[in-house]
Write an enzyme that holds these catalytic residues in place. Structure first.
Site, PDB file in Angstrom:
ATOM      1  N   HIS A 140     -23.843 -23.369   9.725  1.00 38.08           N
ATOM      2  CA  HIS A 140     -24.341 -23.624  11.088  1.00 38.08           C
ATOM      3  C   HIS A 140     -24.364 -25.127  11.380  1.00 38.08           C
ATOM      4  O   HIS A 140     -23.981 -25.560  12.468  1.00 38.08           O
ATOM      5  CB  HIS A 140     -25.776 -23.095  11.264  1.00 38.08           C
ATOM      6  CG  HIS A 140     -25.925 -21.610  11.131  1.00 38.08           C
ATOM      7  ND1 HIS A 140     -26.884 -21.032  10.329  1.00 38.08           N
ATOM      8  CD2 HIS A 140     -25.258 -20.576  11.711  1.00 38.08           C
ATOM      9  CE1 HIS A 140     -26.811 -19.714  10.426  1.00 38.08           C
ATOM     10  NE2 HIS A 140     -25.827 -19.409  11.256  1.00 38.08           N
ATOM     11  N   LYS A 190     -34.431  -6.770  15.534  1.00 35.17           N
ATOM     12  CA  LYS A 190     -33.818  -7.236  14.288  1.00 35.17           C
ATOM     13  C   LYS A 190     -34.899  -7.841  13.397  1.00 35.17           C
ATOM     14  O   LYS A 190     -35.604  -8.759  13.807  1.00 35.17           O
ATOM     15  CB  LYS A 190     -32.763  -8.295  14.637  1.00 35.17           C
ATOM     16  CG  LYS A 190     -31.620  -8.396  13.656  1.00 35.17           C
ATOM     17  CD  LYS A 190     -30.486  -9.186  14.300  1.00 35.17           C
ATOM     18  CE  LYS A 190     -29.536  -9.778  13.281  1.00 35.17           C
ATOM     19  NZ  LYS A 190     -28.489 -10.581  13.934  1.00 35.17           N
ATOM     20  N   ARG A 244     -15.709 -17.352  11.018  1.00 34.95           N
ATOM     21  CA  ARG A 244     -15.461 -17.356   9.573  1.00 34.95           C
ATOM     22  C   ARG A 244     -14.373 -16.358   9.229  1.00 34.95           C
ATOM     23  O   ARG A 244     -14.244 -15.326   9.885  1.00 34.95           O
ATOM     24  CB  ARG A 244     -16.720 -16.913   8.808  1.00 34.95           C
ATOM     25  CG  ARG A 244     -17.786 -17.933   8.746  1.00 34.95           C
ATOM     26  CD  ARG A 244     -19.101 -17.282   8.418  1.00 34.95           C
ATOM     27  NE  ARG A 244     -19.494 -16.351   9.466  1.00 34.95           N
ATOM     28  CZ  ARG A 244     -20.668 -15.754   9.522  1.00 34.95           C
ATOM     29  NH1 ARG A 244     -21.554 -15.957   8.578  1.00 34.95           N
ATOM     30  NH2 ARG A 244     -20.959 -14.935  10.511  1.00 34.95           N
ATOM     31  N   SER A 302     -26.326 -16.492   6.635  1.00 35.73           N
ATOM     32  CA  SER A 302     -27.761 -16.456   6.344  1.00 35.73           C
ATOM     33  C   SER A 302     -28.081 -15.287   5.418  1.00 35.73           C
ATOM     34  O   SER A 302     -28.930 -15.395   4.535  1.00 35.73           O
ATOM     35  CB  SER A 302     -28.565 -16.317   7.649  1.00 35.73           C
ATOM     36  OG  SER A 302     -28.311 -17.393   8.521  1.00 35.73           O
TER      37      SER A 302
END
Ligand code: ADP
Length: 165
Positions: free
Chosen positions: A17, A41, A90, A129
């Protein structure tokens, strides 16, 4: 003045990030990192702490601000009159989903919000993460994945004692 937003969960912020924040801040005059607060979430860190972490890692970039939003990114763009979203891309896995979201965001927004993708640095292609959390949960050394102060907090949350000398 070109402004963009960089939305995400940032639970917690990783070196991947930070790389995108740095590069985005060089491309745009102003970059707003928006912590998307999705109550369905389950997160490791609450929004306030995620914001504080982002503020700390962004302190060296004067044109970066941190904000919070709990609805769609395009809603935030409409409120703030921003036309550009930055996302990191990514490896291959992000591609299809990100492309879909980018198309929908452009179609659904009144001001045709565009998404600019920055390809992840090779070093961070497989960093997320979730991966950092998975390793932290078992007490592994995650100093290559997140800043030290984030690693310390993750160890605390997972119940490991301070391990750095
Ligand atoms: P979200 O839940 O919205 O995907 P994340 O916090 O996981 O939020 O990611 C926010 C943004 O940062 C996304 O665009 C994601 O692709 C990007 N990102 C995450 N990890 C990396 C990384 N290692 N390198 C580059 N971009 C990344």
């Amino acid at each position: 003045m070109k402004t963009a937003i960089y939305p995400g969960s940032f639970d917690p912020v990783t070196f991947g990030h930070i790389d995108i924040i740095r590069r985005g801040s060089e491309i745009f005059d102003r970059l707003i990192v928006v912590v998307m607060h999705n109550s369905t979430k389950q997160s490791l860190f609450d929004v306030e702490e995620r914001v504080k972490m982002l503020q700390r890692v962004s302190a060296e970039f004067p044109n970066v601000e941190i904000d919070v939003h709990d609805a769609l990114a395009i809603e935030y763009c409409r409120e703030k009159k921003v036309h550009t979203i930055v996302r990191g891309l990514r490896a291959i896995t992000d591609f299809e989903y990100e492309l879909q979201v980018a198309h929908v965001n452009r179609q659904m927004s009144e001001q045709n919000v565009d998404t600019v993708f920055l390809s992840s640095d090779l070093k961070y292609q497989y960093l997320s993460s979730s991966i950092a959390k998975e390793f932290a949960r078992y007490g592994s050394d995650i100093s290559k994945l997140v800043p030290d102060f984030v690693a310390d907090r993750m160890r605390e949350v997972y119940g490991f004692k301070e391990q750095r000398g």
